[in-house]
Motif scaffolding. Structure first.
Motif, PDB file in Angstrom:
ATOM      1  N   ASN A   1      33.625   3.095  -8.942  1.00 63.45           N
ATOM      2  CA  ASN A   1      32.609   3.511  -7.985  1.00 63.45           C
ATOM      3  C   ASN A   1      33.138   4.630  -7.093  1.00 63.45           C
ATOM      4  OD1 ASN A   1      30.078   3.434  -6.865  1.00 63.45           O
ATOM      5  ND2 ASN A   1      30.588   1.845  -5.381  1.00 63.45           N
ATOM      6  N   PHE A   2      34.178   5.299  -7.525  1.00 67.63           N
ATOM      7  CA  PHE A   2      34.769   6.385  -6.753  1.00 67.63           C
ATOM      8  C   PHE A   2      33.765   7.526  -6.627  1.00 67.63           C
ATOM      9  CE2 PHE A   2      37.382  10.288  -6.572  1.00 67.63           C
ATOM     10  CZ  PHE A   2      37.985  10.063  -5.345  1.00 67.63           C
ATOM     11  N   GLU A   3      33.434   7.880  -5.396  1.00 74.39           N
ATOM     12  CA  GLU A   3      32.469   8.930  -5.065  1.00 74.39           C
ATOM     13  C   GLU A   3      31.125   8.749  -5.758  1.00 74.39           C
ATOM     14  OE1 GLU A   3      34.246  12.753  -5.679  1.00 74.39           O
ATOM     15  OE2 GLU A   3      35.641  12.484  -4.019  1.00 74.39           O
ATOM     16  N   GLY A   4      30.699   7.516  -5.916  1.00 75.20           N
ATOM     17  CA  GLY A   4      29.381   7.218  -6.460  1.00 75.20           C
ATOM     18  C   GLY A   4      29.246   7.421  -7.953  1.00 75.20           C
ATOM     19  N   TYR A   5      30.371   7.332  -8.683  1.00 77.30           N
ATOM     20  CA  TYR A   5      30.325   7.574 -10.119  1.00 77.30           C
ATOM     21  C   TYR A   5      29.411   6.588 -10.839  1.00 77.30           C
ATOM     22  CZ  TYR A   5      31.739   7.939 -14.958  1.00 77.30           C
ATOM     23  OH  TYR A   5      31.716   8.079 -16.316  1.00 77.30           O
ATOM     24  N   SER A   6      29.478   5.325 -10.459  1.00 76.38           N
ATOM     25  CA  SER A   6      28.654   4.333 -11.163  1.00 76.38           C
ATOM     26  C   SER A   6      27.161   4.570 -10.925  1.00 76.38           C
ATOM     27  CB  SER A   6      29.047   2.915 -10.747  1.00 76.38           C
ATOM     28  OG  SER A   6      28.855   2.737  -9.358  1.00 76.38           O
TER      29      SER A   6
ATOM     30  N   ILE B   1      22.838  -0.906 -14.637  1.00 79.01           N
ATOM     31  CA  ILE B   1      23.512  -1.732 -13.634  1.00 79.01           C
ATOM     32  C   ILE B   1      24.322  -2.825 -14.325  1.00 79.01           C
ATOM     33  CG2 ILE B   1      23.121  -3.382 -11.769  1.00 79.01           C
ATOM     34  CD1 ILE B   1      20.781  -1.584 -10.890  1.00 79.01           C
ATOM     35  N   ALA B   2      23.768  -3.413 -15.377  1.00 80.72           N
ATOM     36  CA  ALA B   2      24.522  -4.417 -16.140  1.00 80.72           C
ATOM     37  C   ALA B   2      25.756  -3.792 -16.774  1.00 80.72           C
ATOM     38  CB  ALA B   2      23.627  -5.043 -17.208  1.00 80.72           C
ATOM     39  N   TRP B   3      25.626  -2.575 -17.303  1.00 79.95           N
ATOM     40  CA  TRP B   3      26.766  -1.871 -17.906  1.00 79.95           C
ATOM     41  C   TRP B   3      27.877  -1.673 -16.882  1.00 79.95           C
ATOM     42  CZ3 TRP B   3      27.721   0.306 -22.771  1.00 79.95           C
ATOM     43  CH2 TRP B   3      28.778   1.190 -22.837  1.00 79.95           C
ATOM     44  N   VAL B   4      27.492  -1.237 -15.683  1.00 78.95           N
ATOM     45  CA  VAL B   4      28.474  -0.982 -14.621  1.00 78.95           C
ATOM     46  C   VAL B   4      29.197  -2.268 -14.248  1.00 78.95           C
ATOM     47  CG1 VAL B   4      28.671  -0.364 -12.168  1.00 78.95           C
ATOM     48  CG2 VAL B   4      27.346   1.072 -13.721  1.00 78.95           C
ATOM     49  N   GLU B   5      28.462  -3.365 -14.175  1.00 77.81           N
ATOM     50  CA  GLU B   5      29.073  -4.637 -13.796  1.00 77.81           C
ATOM     51  C   GLU B   5      29.942  -5.210 -14.911  1.00 77.81           C
ATOM     52  OE1 GLU B   5      29.073  -6.191 -10.832  1.00 77.81           O
ATOM     53  OE2 GLU B   5      28.025  -4.416 -10.071  1.00 77.81           O
ATOM     54  N   ILE B   6      29.486  -5.127 -16.148  1.00 78.91           N
ATOM     55  CA  ILE B   6      30.225  -5.712 -17.261  1.00 78.91           C
ATOM     56  C   ILE B   6      31.517  -4.942 -17.534  1.00 78.91           C
ATOM     57  CG2 ILE B   6      30.181  -6.102 -19.767  1.00 78.91           C
ATOM     58  CD1 ILE B   6      27.182  -6.773 -19.421  1.00 78.91           C
TER      59      ILE B   6
ATOM     60  N   MET C   1      25.758   7.516 -10.276  1.00 75.48           N
ATOM     61  CA  MET C   1      25.383   8.705 -11.041  1.00 75.48           C
ATOM     62  C   MET C   1      25.264   8.392 -12.522  1.00 75.48           C
ATOM     63  SD  MET C   1      27.283  11.926  -9.266  1.00 75.48           S
ATOM     64  CE  MET C   1      28.932  11.240  -9.267  1.00 75.48           C
ATOM     65  N   LEU C   2      26.128   7.506 -13.017  1.00 72.03           N
ATOM     66  CA  LEU C   2      26.050   7.102 -14.416  1.00 72.03           C
ATOM     67  C   LEU C   2      24.707   6.437 -14.707  1.00 72.03           C
ATOM     68  CD1 LEU C   2      27.466   6.598 -17.195  1.00 72.03           C
ATOM     69  CD2 LEU C   2      28.154   4.395 -16.257  1.00 72.03           C
ATOM     70  N   VAL C   3      24.302   5.534 -13.826  1.00 78.45           N
ATOM     71  CA  VAL C   3      23.045   4.812 -14.039  1.00 78.45           C
ATOM     72  C   VAL C   3      21.850   5.745 -13.929  1.00 78.45           C
ATOM     73  CG1 VAL C   3      21.518   3.036 -13.076  1.00 78.45           C
ATOM     74  CG2 VAL C   3      23.962   2.577 -13.312  1.00 78.45           C
ATOM     75  N   PHE C   4      21.784   6.544 -12.864  1.00 78.53           N
ATOM     76  CA  PHE C   4      20.567   7.318 -12.599  1.00 78.53           C
ATOM     77  C   PHE C   4      20.507   8.668 -13.300  1.00 78.53           C
ATOM     78  CE2 PHE C   4      20.464   4.256  -9.144  1.00 78.53           C
ATOM     79  CZ  PHE C   4      19.159   3.813  -9.273  1.00 78.53           C
ATOM     80  N   PHE C   5      21.629   9.176 -13.781  1.00 79.38           N
ATOM     81  CA  PHE C   5      21.595  10.449 -14.495  1.00 79.38           C
ATOM     82  C   PHE C   5      21.818  10.305 -15.988  1.00 79.38           C
ATOM     83  CE2 PHE C   5      22.981  12.367 -10.273  1.00 79.38           C
ATOM     84  CZ  PHE C   5      21.692  12.737  -9.946  1.00 79.38           C
ATOM     85  N   THR C   6      22.166   9.111 -16.447  1.00 75.48           N
ATOM     86  CA  THR C   6      22.358   8.903 -17.882  1.00 75.48           C
ATOM     87  C   THR C   6      21.393   7.863 -18.424  1.00 75.48           C
ATOM     88  OG1 THR C   6      24.699   9.448 -17.676  1.00 75.48           O
ATOM     89  CG2 THR C   6      24.023   8.307 -19.674  1.00 75.48           C
ATOM     90  N   PHE C   7      21.462   6.649 -17.881  1.00 77.26           N
ATOM     91  CA  PHE C   7      20.643   5.560 -18.416  1.00 77.26           C
ATOM     92  C   PHE C   7      19.161   5.762 -18.133  1.00 77.26           C
ATOM     93  CE2 PHE C   7      24.725   3.492 -18.668  1.00 77.26           C
ATOM     94  CZ  PHE C   7      24.601   2.669 -19.772  1.00 77.26           C
ATOM     95  N   MET C   8      18.810   6.132 -16.907  1.00 76.19           N
ATOM     96  CA  MET C   8      17.394   6.243 -16.553  1.00 76.19           C
ATOM     97  C   MET C   8      16.657   7.321 -17.347  1.00 76.19           C
ATOM     98  SD  MET C   8      15.504   6.368 -12.865  1.00 76.19           S
ATOM     99  CE  MET C   8      15.930   8.039 -12.473  1.00 76.19           C
ATOM    100  N   PRO C   9      17.179   8.553 -17.487  1.00 77.37           N
ATOM    101  CA  PRO C   9      16.439   9.541 -18.289  1.00 77.37           C
ATOM    102  C   PRO C   9      16.301   9.154 -19.757  1.00 77.37           C
ATOM    103  CG  PRO C   9      18.052  10.637 -16.917  1.00 77.37           C
ATOM    104  CD  PRO C   9      18.321   9.176 -16.810  1.00 77.37           C
ATOM    105  N   ILE C  10      17.358   8.567 -20.325  1.00 81.33           N
ATOM    106  CA  ILE C  10      17.271   8.140 -21.727  1.00 81.33           C
ATOM    107  C   ILE C  10      16.214   7.046 -21.885  1.00 81.33           C
ATOM    108  CG2 ILE C  10      18.527   6.983 -23.575  1.00 81.33           C
ATOM    109  CD1 ILE C  10      21.022   8.520 -22.634  1.00 81.33           C
ATOM    110  N   GLY C  11      16.211   6.086 -20.972  1.00 83.12           N
ATOM    111  CA  GLY C  11      15.208   5.023 -21.027  1.00 83.12           C
ATOM    112  C   GLY C  11      13.799   5.536 -20.818  1.00 83.12           C
ATOM    113  N   ALA C  12      13.636   6.511 -19.922  1.00 83.78           N
ATOM    114  CA  ALA C  12      12.308   7.081 -19.675  1.00 83.78           C
ATOM    115  C   ALA C  12      11.796   7.830 -20.898  1.00 83.78           C
ATOM    116  CB  ALA C  12      12.357   8.006 -18.466  1.00 83.78           C
ATOM    117  N   ILE C  13      12.682   8.575 -21.560  1.00 87.74           N
ATOM    118  CA  ILE C  13      12.265   9.325 -22.751  1.00 87.74           C
ATOM    119  C   ILE C  13      11.888   8.375 -23.876  1.00 87.74           C
ATOM    120  CG2 ILE C  13      13.107  10.847 -24.587  1.00 87.74           C
ATOM    121  CD1 ILE C  13      14.746  12.281 -22.366  1.00 87.74           C
ATOM    122  N   VAL C  14      12.742   7.400 -24.144  1.00 84.69           N
ATOM    123  CA  VAL C  14      12.469   6.449 -25.231  1.00 84.69           C
ATOM    124  C   VAL C  14      11.230   5.618 -24.927  1.00 84.69           C
ATOM    125  CG1 VAL C  14      13.380   4.423 -26.438  1.00 84.69           C
ATOM    126  CG2 VAL C  14      14.861   6.385 -26.012  1.00 84.69           C
ATOM    127  N   GLY C  15      11.106   5.137 -23.689  1.00 84.24           N
ATOM    128  CA  GLY C  15       9.936   4.346 -23.308  1.00 84.24           C
ATOM    129  C   GLY C  15       8.644   5.141 -23.351  1.00 84.24           C
TER     130      GLY C  15
END
Length: 88
Positions: free
Chosen positions: A37-42, A27-32, A44-58
């Motif tokens: 946000n066209f068709e929910g791109y932001s 969310i910080a990345w999207v804001e900075i 999808m970026l957060v929940f399909f890119t950042f969240m899985p990577i964070g879950a795997i690393v964590g």
């Protein structure tokens, strides 16, 4: 057995914590960087890119941390016998 259970607990807690932190970072990345946000791109970026990577690393980090703490029983008192005092 204790090490495996602690590693599993660390995996679960690390996955939840890593995913939550990654969503915040996404969310910080999207804001900075003013991500479109066209068709929910932001979203999808957060929940399909950042969240899985964070879950795997964590998850891996939590499992490794808890497993190492359980392996090195001298650092934490997990299943320690009570100290008996001798008769004087």
């Amino acid at each position: 057995m204790k090490i495996a259970l602690f590693a599993l607990l660390g995996l679960v807690l690390g996955t939840l914590g890593g995913a939550a932190l990654a969503v915040g970072a996404g969310i910080a990345w999207v804001e900075i960087f003013n991500t479109s946000n066209f068709e929910g791109y932001s979203g999808m970026l957060v929940f399909f890119t950042f969240m899985p990577i964070g879950a795997i690393v964590g998850g891996l980090g939590g499992a490794l941390l808890f497993g190492m703490l359980a392996f090195r029983d001298t650092d934490i008192a997990v299943a320690r016998e009570p100290v008996r005092r001798g008769d004087r």
